[in-house]
Motif scaffolding. Structure first.
Motif, PDB file in Angstrom:
ATOM      1  N   CYS A  37    -102.744 -54.345  36.362  1.00  0.00           N
ATOM      2  CA  CYS A  37    -102.585 -54.089  37.793  1.00  0.00           C
ATOM      3  C   CYS A  37    -101.745 -52.834  38.006  1.00  0.00           C
ATOM      4  N   ARG A  38    -101.662 -52.404  39.244  1.00  0.00           N
ATOM      5  CA  ARG A  38    -100.979 -51.148  39.544  1.00  0.00           C
ATOM      6  C   ARG A  38     -99.503 -51.168  39.135  1.00  0.00           C
ATOM      7  N   SER A  39     -98.811 -52.268  39.426  1.00  0.00           N
ATOM      8  CA  SER A  39     -97.387 -52.407  39.070  1.00  0.00           C
ATOM      9  C   SER A  39     -96.572 -51.223  39.593  1.00  0.00           C
ATOM     10  N   GLU A  40     -96.649 -51.020  40.888  1.00  0.00           N
ATOM     11  CA  GLU A  40     -96.013 -49.865  41.524  1.00  0.00           C
ATOM     12  C   GLU A  40     -94.506 -49.847  41.329  1.00  0.00           C
ATOM     13  N   PHE A  41     -93.929 -50.992  41.010  1.00  0.00           N
ATOM     14  CA  PHE A  41     -92.484 -51.093  40.810  1.00  0.00           C
ATOM     15  C   PHE A  41     -91.963 -50.087  39.792  1.00  0.00           C
ATOM     16  N   ASN A  47     -85.398 -48.080  41.421  1.00  0.00           N
ATOM     17  CA  ASN A  47     -85.641 -49.474  41.045  1.00  0.00           C
ATOM     18  C   ASN A  47     -84.984 -49.840  39.725  1.00  0.00           C
ATOM     19  N   CYS A 128    -106.806 -48.996  38.188  1.00  0.00           N
ATOM     20  CA  CYS A 128    -106.100 -50.227  37.838  1.00  0.00           C
ATOM     21  C   CYS A 128    -106.921 -51.468  38.178  1.00  0.00           C
ATOM     22  N   THR A 131    -104.059 -54.424  42.878  1.00  0.00           N
ATOM     23  CA  THR A 131    -102.939 -53.784  43.558  1.00  0.00           C
ATOM     24  C   THR A 131    -101.612 -54.469  43.303  1.00  0.00           C
ATOM     25  N   ASP A 133     -98.366 -56.663  41.260  1.00  0.00           N
ATOM     26  CA  ASP A 133     -97.350 -56.375  40.257  1.00  0.00           C
ATOM     27  C   ASP A 133     -97.510 -57.338  39.093  1.00  0.00           C
ATOM     28  N   GLN A 134     -97.228 -56.869  37.885  1.00  0.00           N
ATOM     29  CA  GLN A 134     -97.283 -57.702  36.683  1.00  0.00           C
ATOM     30  C   GLN A 134     -96.005 -57.464  35.869  1.00  0.00           C
ATOM     31  N   PRO A 135     -94.908 -58.100  36.260  1.00  0.00           N
ATOM     32  CA  PRO A 135     -93.638 -57.865  35.558  1.00  0.00           C
ATOM     33  C   PRO A 135     -93.730 -58.082  34.052  1.00  0.00           C
ATOM     34  N   TYR A 138     -94.962 -54.738  32.408  1.00  0.00           N
ATOM     35  CA  TYR A 138     -94.375 -53.441  32.738  1.00  0.00           C
ATOM     36  C   TYR A 138     -94.329 -52.515  31.515  1.00  0.00           C
TER      37      TYR A 138
END
Length: 256
Positions: A37-41, A47, A128, A131, A133-135, A138
């Motif tokens: 996924c995008r994992s925009e974090f 951050n 991706c 959309t 997050d996939q902590p 990362y």
């Protein structure tokens, strides 16, 4: 390609072969990135909780990776362009006697900031898996990102070799354009629409071939790990234009 021999490096046939090989690397890297996924974090500055560092997690990981690679003299090579050139340590390996292929200012010609922004803002959302997050991924996401960014950077900055080769083959023509600061004329002189069309067609075929499981029939399930049209769009909208920008920026200073 032997970077200790200028004549082999500036041969347009050798340059073309190298660029074709780079396409393979970039397509495979995009396929790898497409599984997450995008994992925009990881892309947002502020951050990270890394002491004394204000950039994003990706910035930190990329910067630390470049430090390690620099110790093995990666960025001493004329075809490599660091994203964080001001923070590189000395190499632990002895230097290589590279031929003076490019102008002395060549490392100053860089579009890496643009590449990183376009990659995180535009390319990642196109390839991706979703959309969200996939902590838990990362680390894997950033490994894919760094490999893709480095491959894109090398391909785009290879435009310097194209520019130098064209300047040497048509010195009088380019000298006049450079003296007049004729950017439009330089762009026209370095553009070959037929070659660009061939590149895009070849990329579409590669994305289809590399992203398809050859053991499955088309009727079994939807094929493709990355959209071939997306790969073509990435080259058409960003890779080719940025390569031309590198060529123009390099040529504008060629008479120094």
């Amino acid at each position: 390609m032997d970077f200790t021999k200028a004549d082999t490096v500036l041969d347009l046939a050798n340059i073309r072969d190298s660029l074709v090989r780079m396409e393979d690397t970039i397509v495979f890297n995009l396929i790898e990135r497409a599984q997450f996924c995008r994992s925009e974090f990881v892309y947002k500055a502020g951050n990270s909780d890394i002491p004394g560092f204000k950039g994003s997690y990706l910035d930190w990981f990329l910067q630390e990776s470049e430090k390690v690679h620099a110790k093995l003299r990666r960025y001493a090579a004329p075809d490599e362009q660091a994203f964080f050139p001001d923070d590189l340590p000395e190499a632990i390996l002895p230097p290589i006697d590279y031929a003076p292929i490019l102008a002395p200012y060549s490392k100053e010609v860089s579009v890496n900031d643009e590449i990183k922004k376009i990659y995180t803002d535009d390319i990642v959302p196109l390839v991706c898996a979703g959309t969200g997050d996939q902590p838990e991924n990362y680390g894997s996401v950033m490994v894919c990102d760094i490999e893709t960014l480095q491959a894109l950077s090398r391909r785009i900055h290879f435009g310097k070799f194209v520019a130098e080769s064209k300047f040497l083959s048509e010195t009088e023509r380019f000298t006049e354009l450079i003296k007049n600061k004729d950017i439009a004329g330089i762009e026209a002189a370095i553009t070959n629409s037929k070659v660009e069309e061939t590149i895009l067609a070849r990329l579409g075929e590669k994305a289809l071939a590399y992203g398809t499981d050859p053991t499955l029939r088309w009727s079994q399930r939807t094929q493709g790990k990355v959209d071939s049209e997306v790969v073509k769009r990435i080259y058409k909208e960003w890779v080719i234009p940025l390569t031309k920008k590198v060529e123009v920026d390099y040529l504008l200073r060629r008479l120094e």
